[in-house]
Write an enzyme that holds these catalytic residues in place. Structure first.
Site, PDB file in Angstrom:
ATOM      1  N   ASP A 152       0.992  -1.159  -0.387  1.00 29.68           N
ATOM      2  CA  ASP A 152      -0.033  -0.457  -0.021  1.00 29.68           C
ATOM      3  C   ASP A 152       1.343   0.622   0.270  1.00 29.68           C
ATOM      4  O   ASP A 152       1.977   1.655   0.938  1.00 29.68           O
ATOM      5  CB  ASP A 152      -1.250  -0.527   1.387  1.00 29.68           C
TER       6      ASP A 152
ATOM      7  N   TYR B  31       2.219   8.783 -10.195  1.00 34.32           N
ATOM      8  CA  TYR B  31       2.935  10.727  -9.637  1.00 34.32           C
ATOM      9  C   TYR B  31       4.335   9.765 -10.213  1.00 34.32           C
ATOM     10  O   TYR B  31       4.387  11.384 -10.068  1.00 34.32           O
ATOM     11  CB  TYR B  31       2.526  10.396  -8.363  1.00 34.32           C
TER      12      TYR B  31
HETATM   13  P1  ITT Z   1      -3.357  -2.277  -5.389  1.00 37.51           P
HETATM   14  O1  ITT Z   1      -3.624  -1.845  -3.822  1.00 37.51           O
HETATM   15  O2  ITT Z   1      -3.814  -3.802  -6.270  1.00 37.51           O
HETATM   16  O3  ITT Z   1      -1.511  -3.376  -5.445  1.00 37.51           O
HETATM   17  P2  ITT Z   1      -3.567   0.085  -6.394  1.00 37.51           P
HETATM   18  O4  ITT Z   1      -2.569   0.487  -7.781  1.00 37.51           O
HETATM   19  O5  ITT Z   1      -4.641   0.850  -5.965  1.00 37.51           O
HETATM   20  O6  ITT Z   1      -2.938  -1.559  -6.536  1.00 37.51           O
HETATM   21  P3  ITT Z   1      -2.594   1.911  -4.096  1.00 37.51           P
HETATM   22  O7  ITT Z   1      -3.485   1.226  -3.247  1.00 37.51           O
HETATM   23  O8  ITT Z   1      -1.292   1.395  -2.663  1.00 37.51           O
HETATM   24  O9  ITT Z   1      -2.231   0.871  -5.048  1.00 37.51           O
HETATM   25  O10 ITT Z   1      -2.557   2.856  -4.976  1.00 37.51           O
HETATM   26  C1  ITT Z   1      -0.869   3.775  -4.148  1.00 37.51           C
HETATM   27  C2  ITT Z   1      -0.857   5.319  -5.458  1.00 37.51           C
HETATM   28  O11 ITT Z   1      -0.142   5.345  -5.520  1.00 37.51           O
HETATM   29  C3  ITT Z   1      -0.658   3.924  -6.833  1.00 37.51           C
HETATM   30  O12 ITT Z   1      -2.142   3.047  -7.348  1.00 37.51           O
HETATM   31  C4  ITT Z   1       0.447   5.031  -8.108  1.00 37.51           C
HETATM   32  O13 ITT Z   1      -0.739   5.463  -8.193  1.00 37.51           O
HETATM   33  C5  ITT Z   1       0.575   5.474  -6.812  1.00 37.51           C
HETATM   34  N1  ITT Z   1       2.078   5.154  -6.292  1.00 37.51           N
HETATM   35  C6  ITT Z   1       2.569   4.708  -5.643  1.00 37.51           C
HETATM   36  N2  ITT Z   1       3.543   4.156  -5.853  1.00 37.51           N
HETATM   37  C7  ITT Z   1       3.519   4.866  -6.820  1.00 37.51           C
HETATM   38  C8  ITT Z   1       5.242   5.093  -7.741  1.00 37.51           C
HETATM   39  O14 ITT Z   1       6.701   4.072  -7.662  1.00 37.51           O
HETATM   40  N3  ITT Z   1       5.032   5.386  -8.508  1.00 37.51           N
HETATM   41  C9  ITT Z   1       4.119   6.652  -9.049  1.00 37.51           C
HETATM   42  N4  ITT Z   1       3.086   6.446  -8.155  1.00 37.51           N
HETATM   43  C10 ITT Z   1       2.785   5.438  -7.161  1.00 37.51           C
END
Ligand code: ITT
Length: 189
Positions: free
Chosen positions: A65, A142
Site C-alpha cells: 500500500d 505520479y
Molecule cells: P493494489 O492496491 O492492487 O496494489 P493500487 O494501484 O490500488 O494497487 P495503492 O492502493 O497502493 O495501489 O495505490 C497507491 C497509488 O499511488 C497507485 O495507484 C499510484 O497511483 C500511486 N503510486 C504508488 N507508488 C507509486 C510510484 O512508485 N510511482 C508513482 N505512483 C505511485
C-alpha cells in the site's frame, strides 16, 4: 525463495521483479481481490489486508500500500492516492498546487510480507518535490510529477535507477534485512 506479488497494479509488479531478480527471490504476479480498509495509515491497510489473505489460506506473499503525501496539501492524496490518480490525475494535482511555494512531498511504500508463517511489515520513504509540469514516460502513477532531486522526474529515469532511490526500493531493502534475520535464526533461544 518464492513470493506472490498480490496487486492489481502492473507498475508495482515490474518494480518488484526488477528489485528481487538480483536478490535470488522468485516472484509470481497474482491478482487476488481483498478488502482494503479505509484508514489514514498505510500500515493499518496492509495489516488488515494480510489478515484477509491469510483467512483465505494464502501464504508467502507480498502486498503493497503506497501513496504520495504532499506537504502543502496536508498530506493529500496520501492514502487516497489510487483514487485521486484515477479521477483528477496528475493534471488535477498540479492545479491544486498552483502557486504553491512549498512543493515538498514524500512517497511512502508499506510492504506486508508473509513468509513461512511469519508476518513482516516495513515502510520505505522517498522525499522530493512536485514539479511544475508532468515530465517523462517511464514508470506509472505520479512518477511524471515527482522528482527526488528537483531536476528529473521519476518518469525520466530507468526503472533500475528509480529502484535505487525510491520508497519501494527502500522498503525492499528493509524487508530483505528482516528476512535475513529470520533466515539465520534457527529457532533456538
Ligand atoms: P493494489 O492496491 O492492487 O496494489 P493500487 O494501484 O490500488 O494497487 P495503492 O492502493 O497502493 O495501489 O495505490 C497507491 C497509488 O499511488 C497507485 O495507484 C499510484 O497511483 C500511486 N503510486 C504508488 N507508488 C507509486 C510510484 O512508485 N510511482 C508513482 N505512483 C505511485
Amino acid at each position: 525463495m518464492k513470493l506472490s506479488i498480490i496487486t492489481s497494479n502492473p507498475g508495482k509488479v515490474e518494480e518488484y521483479r526488477h528489485c528481487f531478480d538480483g536478490l535470488g527471490v522468485e516472484t509470481v504476479h497474482t491478482k487476488i481481490p481483498y478488502d482494503e480498509v479505509q484508514s489514514s495509515e498505510l500500515e493499518e491497510v496492509v495489516g488488515k489486508g494480510m489478515y484477509e489473505l491469510k483467512k483465505k489460506s494464502i501464504s508467502n506473499f507480498i502486498i503493497d500500500d503506497s501513496g504520495l503525501f504532499i506537504n502543502c496539501l496536508e498530506g493529500f492524496p496520501g492514502v487516497w492516492s489510487a483514487y485521486v490518480q484515477k479521477t483528477i490525475g496528475n493534471g488535477g494535482v498540479l492545479k491544486l498546487m498552483d502557486g504553491a511555494a512549498d512543493r515538498s512531498a514524500v512517497f511512502k511504500c508499506c510492504i506486508g510480507c508473509n513468509i513461512d508463517g511469519n508476518d513482516i511489515i516495513v515502510t520505505g520513504t522517498c522525499g522530493g518535490t512536485i514539479l511544475e509540469e508532468s515530465r517523462g514516460t517511464e514508470g506509472f502513477g505520479y512518477d511524471p510529477i515527482f522528482s527526488h532531486n528537483g531536476t528529473e522526474s521519476f518518469a525520466e529515469i530507468p526503472i533500475g535507477e528509480k529502484n535505487k532511490i525510491s520508497h519501494r526500493g527502500h522498503a525492499v531493502s528493509l524487508l530483505m534485512e528482516e528476512i535475513k534475520k529470520y533466515l539465520i535464526y534457527d529457532g533456538k533461544p
